[in-house]
Enzyme design. Structure first.
Site, PDB file in Angstrom:
ATOM      1  N   ASN A 431       0.779  -1.015   0.095  1.00  0.00           N
ATOM      2  CA  ASN A 431       0.089  -0.280  -0.043  1.00  0.00           C
ATOM      3  C   ASN A 431       0.859   1.272  -0.073  1.00  0.00           C
ATOM      4  O   ASN A 431       1.418   1.647   0.930  1.00  0.00           O
ATOM      5  CB  ASN A 431      -1.074  -0.012   1.010  1.00  0.00           C
ATOM      6  CG  ASN A 431      -1.781   1.477   1.373  1.00  0.00           C
ATOM      7  OD1 ASN A 431      -2.691   1.368   0.533  1.00  0.00           O
ATOM      8  ND2 ASN A 431      -1.346   2.296   1.992  1.00  0.00           N
ATOM      9  N   GLU A 432       0.963   2.006  -0.958  1.00  0.00           N
ATOM     10  CA  GLU A 432       1.420   3.322  -1.350  1.00  0.00           C
ATOM     11  C   GLU A 432       2.972   3.410  -1.222  1.00  0.00           C
ATOM     12  O   GLU A 432       3.401   4.591  -1.224  1.00  0.00           O
ATOM     13  CB  GLU A 432       0.727   4.283  -0.411  1.00  0.00           C
ATOM     14  CG  GLU A 432      -0.844   4.662  -0.629  1.00  0.00           C
ATOM     15  CD  GLU A 432      -1.391   5.847   0.095  1.00  0.00           C
ATOM     16  OE1 GLU A 432      -0.613   6.055   1.127  1.00  0.00           O
ATOM     17  OE2 GLU A 432      -2.576   5.900  -0.048  1.00  0.00           O
ATOM     18  N   ASN A 433       3.802   2.228  -1.273  1.00  0.00           N
ATOM     19  CA  ASN A 433       5.059   2.266  -0.976  1.00  0.00           C
ATOM     20  C   ASN A 433       5.952   2.581  -2.232  1.00  0.00           C
ATOM     21  O   ASN A 433       6.931   3.511  -2.282  1.00  0.00           O
ATOM     22  CB  ASN A 433       5.706   0.963  -0.609  1.00  0.00           C
ATOM     23  CG  ASN A 433       5.190   1.055   1.131  1.00  0.00           C
ATOM     24  OD1 ASN A 433       4.724   2.018   1.523  1.00  0.00           O
ATOM     25  ND2 ASN A 433       5.340  -0.180   1.528  1.00  0.00           N
TER      26      ASN A 433
END
Length: 842
Positions: A431-433
């Site tokens: 998630n969002e990395n």
């Protein structure tokens, strides 16, 4: 000492005997002992003993911070049992997180990962009154020790322990959750007695030939043997769909295949049924007794994710059994900050709430946990497609040992554990990395150090390909498919839309047509009764210290009020009733703006997954269901937005256009009644327009001449009605529109089913009427959320859980948009009228 996967062996045959270890536990800290519940955690045990206050109430979270910064010991006495089995294993399905396990005073193993199970050989160690102890070390200290070992700088990682420990990331707080990292035996624990061999890992690869209707189940089995089983011929029997298959083998791996003719296909909800087949595997000695048994339910379906390039960019569309699907989704976070409290019944309640809102896709977010099997069982039954994140969120993650080994172990175990579930349609790397690497300048701060890219683009896709090649893998959310495009490029792959909430306005959702929106949302407060319970005593005030403590987003109140100010006048902080209602209206309006726009652009846009379905405690957040399981107005709005058929008015080339969105399996050709209305209730113009939306299609038509309100008019609006659906178009924002003071009659009557019916009859335009049923009684619930009545129209709200129906109480619980918010003179058809201060309570 051995560690590894707990395996998936059952306990329903004579050869393997499992003894649950759930009773007789104590929790110790500095010599004091308390009764402990297993599965459970330190916080819940301390709560049950009255040692700490409820951290969900008021600002008690701060008072219990010490709990997560302390070492704890769980003790019990192991049952002494004479057994003829060769091997005895102590099996933990989940330990949270840094633990040393001792049997009879001798260490048998250590753990460092909440997200996997552990198995320890304790053969010969069990005597009378043998003590089992589990020492849990402070997770902050453990994370700091790993940081120091790796030489990771705090400039790059900050003070955050999350990247250095394989523990539920949101336990340390999030912008919707408290910081309450706990410890404990959070899943089942047992002794397993076995001989000869056991099924250590079972992986069913389930496929279907949609052309012939034939299903195929290929089961891969890994076995563990004792000395007596070494080199012994074993057999694996598979039974599924009335078909039996057997294989005989001498090594530690086997494959057995069953071909099942004429299978019934599993479909997402709204597209067909969800038939499930019992799949059973028995391990036995060849021509001898059974040794172990494995059983799950499987479903036959074909799922691919179409990510081909086209004239619009790079697509991202789920295709199930050849059917292309617009995903109507919600993001899922752990339903309690203490996950051991989430029961099977609670899973079913929450996921049923999702299904009843029209949801067909649930994304299990990467800052939480791999949920227990019961979660996925319910998704299988309800037809909810599961997008499963691997557990990385919003941080750089070192790729060195010991973290890398833990990451691979947890990934292999959980992919194998969850792959039987037909509802699982996608593995997602993080998630969002990948986005964060660009967005948050990690490349500069890390100065070349590892940050997780090797997991998302290397290790994890390899694990999926090795273990579960039947499913798609996507490297991240958001992710454009490659570094050739920005990770959050709307034209490519999957995006998150957060600038709208953080800095602009929800009307900016209309500025582009993304291929798939995996996160977007708007905050709103929880139900009134939820706040009353969580913030006991005194009056509720929007900016009180207690209220702000239950708002975890950075500048959350400021963002709420700036977002509201673009559409309504912001009430004073102590005008809580009006503030509370308007914030809930704005949340529903924001999400509706996005979903209606994106659905109207199907098939270019192929999905919307709202942030978020649920809360883990009582808090002002983006959730549709609050921390006390009450439905917010957003939930009811999702039920409208995610219905198979949606009527909406959208802008195309600057002009309003009527759009019918049809996700049902048959065509929809509604005759739409269009009316241009005055604020006083007069029909200024009227026409009927026929739309023809084919199955799973979208149809649009221009609004006929004379039906559009005058540009910038504060006194005219457009109403579209068809098949019980209503769409509205106002040429100006609510802040500028000359709403009348709402006037309506209220009647309360008992309905035949014993519920109460609150009937509202409008004398004026009544915009976004809402009955806050929990104000009638904390247990009361209404069957509808926000709705609009034209003059002369009536609607009945069904209320359950209201012990003493009363008209005055109903009137006090009704809210509506009213007045103008500017205080400026506004036009009417008759001339001008003096604006009034906005009030939301009738």
């Amino acid at each position: 000492m051995t560690t590894g996967s707990t395996g998936q062996a059952g306990n329903d045959d004579a050869s393997l005997h499992a003894v649950p270890l759930h009773e007789g536990w104590t929790l110790r800290h500095r010599g004091e002992a308390l009764p402990a519940r297993v599965p459970g955690c330190v916080h819940t045990d301390l709560l049950a003993a009255g040692v700490i206050p409820d951290p969900f109430l008021a600002r008690n979270e701060r008072e219990v911070d010490w709990v997560g910064r302390t070492d704890w010991v769980y003790d019990t006495v192991l049952p002494a049992r004479a057994t003829a089995h060769e091997r005895t294993d102590l099996v933990f399905d989940g330990l949270d997180t840094i633990a040393e396990i001792s049997v009879g005073g001798a260490a048998v193993g250590r753990t460092a990962n909440m997200h996997r199970g552990y198995r320890f050989d304790v053969t010969g160690r069990l005597a009378a009154d043998t003590q089992l102890s589990v020492l849990f070390s402070c997770s902050y200290d453990a994370a700091e020790a790993v940081r120091e070992r790796l030489g990771a700088t705090k400039e790059a990682y900050g003070e955050d322990p999350r990247p250095f420990i394989r523990k539920m990331a949101c336990a340390y707080g999030w912008d919707w959750g408290p910081s309450l990292p706990t410890a404990g035996i959070w899943k089942d624990v047992r002794l397993e007695h076995w001989s000869t061999a056991r099924p250590a890992r079972v992986r069913p690869l389930v496929t279907v030939d949609t052309a012939t209707g034939a299903g195929r189940v290929e089961v891969r089995i890994d076995v563990e043997r004792t000395a007596s089983g070494a080199g012994l011929a074993l057999a694996a029997d598979l039974r599924v769909g009335g078909v039996d298959a057997t294989t005989v083998f001498e090594g530690d791996e086997a494959v057995v295949v069953a071909e099942v003719p004429d299978v019934a296909l599993w479909w997402p909800r709204g597209y067909g049924e969800q038939p499930l087949y019992d799949c059973e595997v028995t391990l036995r000695v060849a021509d001898g007794p059974a040794l172990g048994h494995w059983a799950r339910r499987v479903g036959f379906r074909d799922v691919v994710v179409d990510t081909r390039a086209d004239e619009h960019g790079t697509g991202f569309t789920f295709v199930v059994n050849g059917e292309r699907i617009f995903a109507r989704g919600v993001n899922w976070i752990p339903d309690d900050v203490f996950p051991s409290r989430v029961t099977s019944a609670r899973y079913r309640e929450r996921l049923t709430q999702a299904a009843e809102a029209g949801v067909d896709t649930v994304r299990v977010w990467g800052g939480g946990i791999f949920e227990r099997d019961e979660f996925y069982d319910v998704c299988d039954e309800l037809g909810l497609m599961v997008w499963q994140d691997f557990l990385f969120a919003c941080a750089p993650y070192p790729e060195e040992q010991p973290i890398r080994g833990e990451v691979e172990a947890e990934a292999r175990e959980n992919v194998a554990r969850l792959m039987p579930h037909p509802s699982l349609v996608l593995w997602n790397g993080n998630n969002e990395n990948l986005w964060g690497f660009r967005l948050w300048d990690w490349d500069k701060e890390l100065a070349g150090d590892s940050w997780g890219e090797g997991y998302y683009l290397g290790l994890l896709p390899r694990v999926v390909a090795d273990t579960d090649p039947t499913r798609a893998y996507w490297a991240g959310s958001p992710w454009s498919g490659s570094w050739d495009h920005h990770p959050n490029d709307p034209a490519h792959g999957v995006i998150h839309s957060w600038d709208v909430w953080n800095t602009t306005d929800y009307t900016d959702y209309l500025n582009d047509v993304p291929r798939f929106v995996a996160e977007f949302g708007w905050q709103g407060p929880p139900a009134y009764a939820t706040l009353r319970r969580a913030l006991p005593g005194g009056e509720l005030v929007a900016d009180s210290p207690e209220m702000l403590h239950h708002q975890k987003a950075d500048d959350g109140l400021g963002k709420l009020e700036r977002g509201l100010a673009r559409h309504f006048a912001v009430p004073a902080a102590d005008d809580f009733d009006r503030w509370h209602y308007l914030m809930q209206v704005n949340q529903a309006r924001a999400v509706a703006t996005g979903v209606e726009h994106w659905r109207s652009h199907w098939p270019v846009c192929a999905g919307a997954i709202v942030w978020q379905l649920n809360d883990c405690w009582p808090v002002t957040s983006w959730a549709a269901v609050d921390g006390d399981a009450r439905l917010k107005p957003l939930w009811y709005e999702l039920r409208r937005l995610y219905a198979d058929r949606l009527l909406t008015i959208q802008r195309r080339d600057g002009a309003p256009v009527l759009v019918a969105v049809n996700q049902s399996r048959s065509g929809w050709d509604p005759e739409v009644l269009l009316r241009r209305m005055s604020v006083g209730g007069e029909v200024l113009a009227e026409a009927r327009v026929r739309l023809a939306a084919g199955a799973r299609g979208v149809a649009g038509a221009a609004v006929p001449d004379g039906l559009l309100p005058r540009p910038g008019s504060r006194t005219e609006y457009l109403v579209a009605d068809a098949d019980g659906q209503r769409a509205l178009h106002f040429p100006v924002r609510d802040l500028e529109f000359a709403y009348p003071e709402p006037s309506y009659d209220v009647a309360v009557a008992e309905l035949p089913d014993g519920a109460a019916g609150v009937t509202v009859t409008a004398r004026t335009l009544v915009r976004d009427l809402l009955l806050q049923a929990d104000r009638l009684s904390p247990e009361a619930a209404a069957d509808r959320g926000l709705f609009t009545l034209l003059p002369g129209e009536s609607a009945t709200i069904r209320v359950t859980g209201w012990p003493s129906p009363d008209r005055a109480a109903a009137e006090a619980a009704l809210f509506a948009v009213t007045g103008t918010s500017t205080g400026a003179s506004t036009e009417t058809d008759e001339g001008t009228r003096t604006g009034t201060t906005a009030d939301t309570r009738a």
